[in-house]
Design an enzyme around this catalytic site. Structure first.
Site, PDB file in Angstrom:
ATOM      1  N   THR A  38       7.228  -2.529   2.002  1.00 14.63           N
ATOM      2  CA  THR A  38       8.406  -3.281   2.450  1.00 14.63           C
ATOM      3  C   THR A  38       8.128  -4.773   2.411  1.00 14.63           C
ATOM      4  OG1 THR A  38       7.663  -2.801   4.697  1.00 14.63           O
ATOM      5  CG2 THR A  38       9.553  -1.560   3.890  1.00 14.63           C
TER       6      THR A  38
ATOM      7  N   LYS B 151      10.393  -8.345   1.663  1.00 15.03           N
ATOM      8  CA  LYS B 151      10.379  -9.543   2.512  1.00 15.03           C
ATOM      9  C   LYS B 151      10.087 -10.782   1.690  1.00 15.03           C
ATOM     10  CE  LYS B 151       8.809  -6.615   6.241  1.00 15.03           C
ATOM     11  NZ  LYS B 151       7.598  -5.993   6.792  1.00 15.03           N
TER      12      LYS B 151
ATOM     13  N   LYS C 139      -1.410  -7.431   3.676  1.00 12.98           N
ATOM     14  CA  LYS C 139      -1.096  -6.038   4.006  1.00 12.98           C
ATOM     15  C   LYS C 139      -2.394  -5.396   4.460  1.00 12.98           C
ATOM     16  CE  LYS C 139       0.546  -5.613  -0.177  1.00 12.98           C
ATOM     17  NZ  LYS C 139       1.658  -4.849  -0.705  1.00 12.98           N
ATOM     18  N   ARG C 140      -2.308  -4.171   4.971  1.00 11.62           N
ATOM     19  CA  ARG C 140      -3.537  -3.464   5.330  1.00 11.62           C
ATOM     20  C   ARG C 140      -4.517  -3.493   4.169  1.00 11.62           C
ATOM     21  NH1 ARG C 140      -4.322  -1.695  10.588  1.00 11.62           N
ATOM     22  NH2 ARG C 140      -5.644  -0.115   9.641  1.00 11.62           N
TER      23      ARG C 140
ATOM     24  N   LYS D  35      -4.379  -0.171  -2.274  1.00 13.26           N
ATOM     25  CA  LYS D  35      -3.563  -1.383  -2.365  1.00 13.26           C
ATOM     26  C   LYS D  35      -4.234  -2.437  -3.259  1.00 13.26           C
ATOM     27  CE  LYS D  35      -1.441  -0.724   2.246  1.00 13.26           C
ATOM     28  NZ  LYS D  35       0.016  -0.667   1.986  1.00 13.26           N
TER      29      LYS D  35
ATOM     30  N   HIS E 216       5.922   9.704   4.165  1.00  9.35           N
ATOM     31  CA  HIS E 216       5.490   8.344   3.851  1.00  9.35           C
ATOM     32  C   HIS E 216       4.323   8.262   2.874  1.00  9.35           C
ATOM     33  CE1 HIS E 216       7.818   5.740   6.576  1.00  9.35           C
ATOM     34  NE2 HIS E 216       7.875   6.791   7.365  1.00  9.35           N
TER      35      HIS E 216
END
Lengths: 873, 873
Positions: free
Chosen positions: A718, A722, A601-602, A607, A399
């Site tokens: 992911t 969505k 998101k986290r 990110k 991952h």
């Protein structure tokens, strides 16, 4: 006790009284009231929404269990190859609404108004509607009842939610599969925002019980820790011969089962979560001390093994309790799997024909070692025969590409906790390195690089990812780009040794039942109507969505499409209002022309929420400058039209920079939201405690969502899928699954920007050795962050600024900033000035997102990795 | 949500689907299978005895809950005065068999073979038989199923079992009553005997779930500890005015309800046990630290409050956690009671007309202070009005005469944990002492003796018993002798001040449902036949047993009576064999002529198991001497006929002497049981882990039981009643309830011996100042204990010998030894040489034991202390 020799009389009695599923409103009501009056010991007079939720859940659960029982009996009878999905996280969210969508009931009842039906003509009915109506008659609103359910927050983020989507798809695809995880008493922490800071509080998700689990008190597996290894009685004593591990501490793993219903099938799979309990068996040594009180407390501590989910999105070094969790879980699961296999009386050589075990990341890597231990020490198989079986059984999903995120354990800590497993790992490594040396006899450096044991550094470490590769027959990444990258970077030596065919790709997916039908009922309904598919069969065959392509320019359809989006944006505005103590931040009358720009998101530097908030600050400063330069608010609105920047996500509690980014976002929001000069043109909202249930409201409401990780850092992502499935456009880097999303939906329908992964290394190198000039716009932003009005403490946000300016800008914020800002301007352009084009892009996103159904993933795993087939009804 | 304004349509729907009790075998089977297949998610193919137990229990529980609901609704409607029985221990034992005996079901079903019945002619049926038959058809034996249930061991001994008998009788007598206690996760420790020593292991009674409880997640009461007191805003700030207690730690009390069915009534009362849970509310201070992991662990520790039952039969000083337990329990219960009262909208002055609270021993004394706090601080009542209400509400049951067993708490520890309560106690004491001083103005010594605060000693202590007396309107002892003694000794000053009428007696009792019908079905049946009472109505009216008097000399009846006893002795022999790893210690062919001499109860010096084992040693030595002097084994058998000495009971883990006595008993057994010279004439058995379920087998099997406490030390004892009710004769001192048992059954039918309580003080004084000669026989015994073959370690048992020889023989073993031995010889005489006389005594014991039904106790409490009336169906 009853076994296979059950007397005929008992058998017929059992058959006579066999429980039947409810299949209409009245039968549900009867079951519901039974649960209220007996299980809950309540009555008509004190049945509140919580009790109604519990009774409804238990009633629905009873239906699922009946199918679950049939499914498991079917598996026992047909004995197909089974899949076991080992994941330390299952971020399930709520269960009741999902069950109502997935559950299949056949209405063979006769309405009291009608005449008797002729024969048992069954028809599948929409259980959600039936139960909604039934509850209404009893005095409850389904929506209020659903709201009572706490999220099952047994995961941090994408990895855990992926596992949840996968169990849904495996059930739907009739794959004989079980999930194995841990039943954490406290899920992922609840995030509170106090003075703009994240504060973590425990998530007591079980405090009101859990109607969805079956406590399997009959499944209790003893798990051992510590102690030492004995080798007596054999002539050739070696670590390769059966050895006895004399454990020093023992706890019990108790199984809790969660039924996982497939969509439009009576197949109900099982998610088995383990919980630690003190052992009841007598340990003389422990009680010899005579201090009863202390003995009891020691025993009680056993339960701490499954008390808390570790709140990290990437590996954090060195917590013994975390390693205990992992072994506890792997050992319990393996013994359960082996016990089931042994019932079939097949020879061990057939184990891989009966069992496929998928490792979701390296967390369950110990399962490889545990199976080898079981086969060698307990089942007395030859070491090499055992190892063949092990490798043929396991497959490993990677991952991450980030070296620093790869799990490692110090040999000292590991050997103390699991002495026999350390021996086995050394042996695995020994044989592996022998093979490597045979193949590449002169490459000593390769041996040290590829070894499962890392020898440099102050202490030897076990490289869990390497162990996972060596012990598996397949290794997959989770998106094409990612799967290619790992072959070239972190695992290149393994490709060299094993060949490329051991490495494969299965691009992630999401379940359209939860992420379209449940999260966005209006859009799901519009699609069903448009596809002339009143039974929502397309949710089983998402590529069918391409039928929407022909409506991409249909103005009437555009109107309906837009209406759905506005409805969802209002729903989100309600949520934000509720979370903001009833104060409405969002201008509802202009909601259609307000761009909802979402990043949930986290919180993590890779990110790049910091890039997003820098962009917001840039926009704000630009607006202020225009005003200062004499522009009217209308002119400003033309340049920077209405927009709400919505953030959400948790930071790992110990991750200083991520927590500071949260504070910065909130500080920026405080300033901007209270600046009357700019009116409602720009708002910044941080939604506290982002979780699955909130995602179900946020995602359908987005116009634009941000997936802007530094290229080459996000394995897949992911949430991008969505958002696209819900008609939100994407602004993103060429990273993770964004690449394939672009390919599927077309590059005209996504806003890509920024540097490519192949350039990242060079750019970083340059930052180190050639401190570059910052882009002017970013410089202004950073200047304002450091000296502006965001904090009373002038140096508070300096670490965020320094990360870019002083410390090499590892995440390439400066390199991508201008391109990001320019792309945001393009976004504004299309959204505000070419709405038809925007809606068209939105429709085309949805129409071509079918590939990203997790059903497709599961089919790929089943065919290319597990070699299993669906077991039809 | 549904409340009083429930729409008619919903109301009729609820009524239509209202759950019905099963009332025949088939309906039970249907319910049973439903639970197996849904609640347990099992099937015909894997339903073992444990699953069958769970499913049967849940089915029966469902029936009870339906009646429970009706009972509680009835109470709500009629609003009678309610009793709340606060006990830190409820030693319930097993529930299923008891429920089967008590549960009332009316068979209005129509057998499928019969014609339709005319009209709803109901008849009450024997639910135990019905369910036994129903299980049989399903393939299970009721006996095996019952064996699966773990004991609810939430108590140490007599005090806890008394509470259990009382809730049974209150339900049976239709008294509106609730029990309040704690739901300990670990009950009283399990006792293992290893090398003759007691070893304590945790009792995980909940490890397989608990079918009998209803988890009341909707009843969550916050409980506060530590912190400080604030008094702002009022003009006259004083501890007597409303004050705010700012707590420093907060946990949640969650209710678990256990339905308590009455016998032959549909009245089902409630036993509410509290469990501690971490609070979900946000505590900024706690989380401010930022160490999430540690915060969670701290929160988790909240649960430790109800983790462990303190294994002490008398008070042990100074454990803060124990005080926390007490306050947690009292506070939760009081808030629950007050909330229920407030629903009635009555004025506070009527509180004592609506609420009676009984304190079982001093453990719940804090409830007095907590009610005062609620009334003054929260409800703003005037201090003195509040106090009047409090005193009129509470009554206190004392359970000991032993000064050293009276509960005390150091002021420092107490004030730290409960700062506001300490203030209130000081104020209570202040007003109390003022009144005392007014009445006895010159007696300064009295003030110091009677004060709630003990001032001598290194630290001030709160005398909980004194606080309980001052805060109650009635104080009762538990047997006549005991109630008289406390008035003359520990509470004499209070009698002087309050007058004798505040002090009363309610002699303890036992429930004949469990202790006759359930424990001894054969005897219960014989009595039912003899009384021509096929429906066992005599269990509701135990004085009816006097009808047996006329069979005392009936030889045919003797034979039946004896047959029952032999049956029960064989049952005990089976248990002993099982506990002894299958080795049969007892000579079964001579079982009728073997005297079963039993002493089962907590091991304590005052209960004098040492006197018993000394007697056994004496007997053994005498037998050996005869053999050495040339007697034949037949001659020995004549002098010392067949006998098994059976011991059982737990010692407090920290009670050194008691544990040594256990070791001595086992050591003596080892020697005697393995001495082939004496054959089977004498055996010594220690039954490990004595508990309620074992008592149910042991008690009906006894020929003779020992209740031989030093006169004036045992408050009542209740096992003496149980043995007598099962036709066992008693050897006992003139102590506790033995006195009244003698009066009821006649002094010819009990073997009394030893000194009287009025002489104890003098005897002890003499021991101190005139070290006396030991009786010759005892001297020999002690010599043998010290130097004999019982231990490899010559000095091991010296402390037991020294207690008699060197340390003043506080428990008067030497004074009573000869009389004890002589009485035992008389016992042998009657049992072996005059069996008819023995059986006659046995019959007369049972015939005249009716007074000791706990139904009679409850009637006395209801009339003389609580002033409540039964609420008929």
């Amino acid at each position: 006790a009853i076994d296979s020799t059950i007397p005929l009389k008992s058998r017929s009695l059992w058959n006579k009284h066999q429980v039947k599923k409810f299949n209409n409103a009245e039968a549900f009501q009867s079951r519901f009231i039974d649960h209220v009056e007996t299980t809950l010991a309540r009555s008509l007079y004190n049945c509140d929404n919580l009790a109604a939720y519990e009774a409804a859940s238990m009633s629905v659960r009873d239906n699922l269990i009946i199918d679950w029982n049939k499914t498991q009996q079917k598996f026992t009878t047909r004995d197909p190859k089974r899949v076991y999905y080992l994941s330390l996280e299952f971020l399930m969210g709520r269960a009741l609404d999902n069950a109502l969508i997935n559950m299949k009931i056949d209405d063979n009842s006769v309405s009291t108004d009608d005449k008797k039906s002729t024969g048992p003509k069954e028809k599948s009915i929409n259980s959600r509607e039936v139960i909604s109506g039934a509850l209404d008659e009893l005095g409850f609103k389904l929506e209020d009842v659903l709201e009572q359910e706490p999220d099952a927050g047994l995961g941090n983020g994408g990895l855990g939610r992926l596992a949840a989507c996968f169990v849904d798809s495996m059930a739907t695809e009739n794959i004989p599969a079980w999930g194995y995880g841990l039943r954490y008493q406290y899920g992922i922490f609840a995030q509170k925002i106090i003075d703009g800071y994240q504060v973590e509080t425990p998530d007591y998700w079980l405090n009101f019980g859990n109607a969805w689990e079956i406590e399997r008190n009959e499944v209790q597996i003893p798990i051992t820790f510590y102690g030492y290894v004995e080798r007596n009685g054999t002539d050739k004593k070696s670590t390769l011969t059966p050895s006895q591990w004399i454990g020093g501490e023992r706890v019990i793993a108790v199984a809790y089962d969660f039924p996982v219903p497939g969509y439009k099938t009576t197949n109900v799979n099982n998610l088995r979560l383990w919980q630690a309990r003190p052992t009841t068996e007598f340990d003389f040594a422990k009680f010899n001390s005579g201090d009863y009180q202390n003995s009891v407390e020691q025993q009680q501590r056993a339960e701490s093994i499954t008390a808390v989910l570790y709140p990290n999105d990437n590996f954090e070094q060195g917590k013994e309790l975390r390693l205990k969790q992992q072994y506890f879980w792997c050992s319990a699961s393996l013994h359960d799997i082996v016990r089931r296999f042994k019932k079939s009386k097949r020879p061990w050589s057939e184990f891989p024909d009966e069992v496929a075990i998928q490792l979701n990341d390296t967390h369950p890597t110990l399962a490889i070692v545990e199976l080898q231990r079981i086969l060698v020490d307990l089942e007395k198989l030859d070491w090499h025969k055992a190892w063949e079986i092990v490798v043929a059984t396991f497959a490993y999903t990677n991952h991450t590409v980030m070296q620093e995120a790869l799990e490692k354990w110090p040999v000292g800590l590991f050997g103390h906790l699991l002495p026999r497993h350390l021996e086995i790992i050394y042996d695995i490594n020994w044989f592996f390195l022998q093979d490597v040396a045979k193949k590449f006899p002169k490459d000593v450096d390769l041996l040290s690089r590829i070894s499962i044991i890392e020898e440099n550094g102050p202490e030897r470490q076990i490289r869990m990812a390497f162990l996972a590769i060596v012990g598996s027959h397949k290794v997959n990444g989770v998106a094409e780009l990612h799967s290619e990258l790992i072959k070239k970077t972190i695992f290149q030596d393994f490709v060299k040794f094993f060949g490329a065919s051991k490495f494969t790709n299965v691009t992630n997916g999401i379940t359209p039942r939860r992420w379209l039908r449940q999260a966005n009922p209006k859009l799901a309904e519009l699609i069903a109507q448009t596809l002339k598919d009143p039974n929502y069969d397309y949710l089983l065959d998402m590529p069918k969505l391409t039928l929407l392509n022909k409506f991409a320019d249909d103005k009437k359809f555009h109107a309906k499409w837009n209406e759905v989006k506005i409805h969802n944006k209002l729903r989100l505005a309600d949520l934000i209002k509720k979370l903001n103590d009833g104060v409405d931040i969002i201008d509802r009358k202009n909601i259609a022309t307000t761009l909802f720009d979402v990043q949930v998101k986290r919180i993590h530097e890779y990110k790049r929420q910091q890039l997003n908030i820098f962009g917001v600050i840039y926009r704000y400063l630009a607006m202020k400058t225009m005003l200062q330069n004499g522009s009217t608010i209308e002119e400003v609105a033309k340049a920077f039209p209405r927009k709400v920047s919505i953030f959400g996500g948790k930071s790992a509690p110990g991750y200083y920079m991520a927590k500071l980014i949260i504070k910065l976002i909130n500080a920026v929001g405080d300033v901007i939201n209270n600046d009357v000069a700019i009116g409602d043109l720009l708002k910044v909202v941080f939604i506290a405690d982002y979780n699955v249930s909130k995602a179900e409201i946020i995602i359908p409401a987005s116009d634009l969502s941000e997936h802007i990780s530094t290229a080459g850092t996000e394995a897949s992502g992911t949430s991008n899928m969505k958002f696209a499935m819900n008609g939100g456009l994407i602004i993103g880097t060429v990273d993770g699954a964004n690449v394939e999303i672009t390919r599927e939906i077309g590059e005209d329908n996504i806003f890509l920007f920024g540097n490519l992964s192949e350039n990242v290394e060079d750019l970083r190198y340059n930052h180190q050795y050639n401190p570059q000039e910052l882009p002017e716009n970013l410089d202004k932003v950073l200047e304002y962050v450091e000296n502006g009005d965001f904090s009373d403490n002038p140096s508070e946000f300096k670490p965020i600024v320094d990360a870019v300016k002083q410390h090499g800008d590892y995440y390439l914020v400066s390199d991508d900033f201008d391109s990001y800002v320019a792309t945001q301007e393009l976004v504004d352009q299309v959204f505000h000035n070419d709405k038809d084009e925007w809606i068209k892009k939105s429709i085309l996103s949805v129409a071509n997102i079918g590939f990203f159904s997790s059903d497709r993933c599961i089919q790929e795993y089943a065919e290319t990795i597990w070699n299993v087939e669906p077991v039809e009804q």
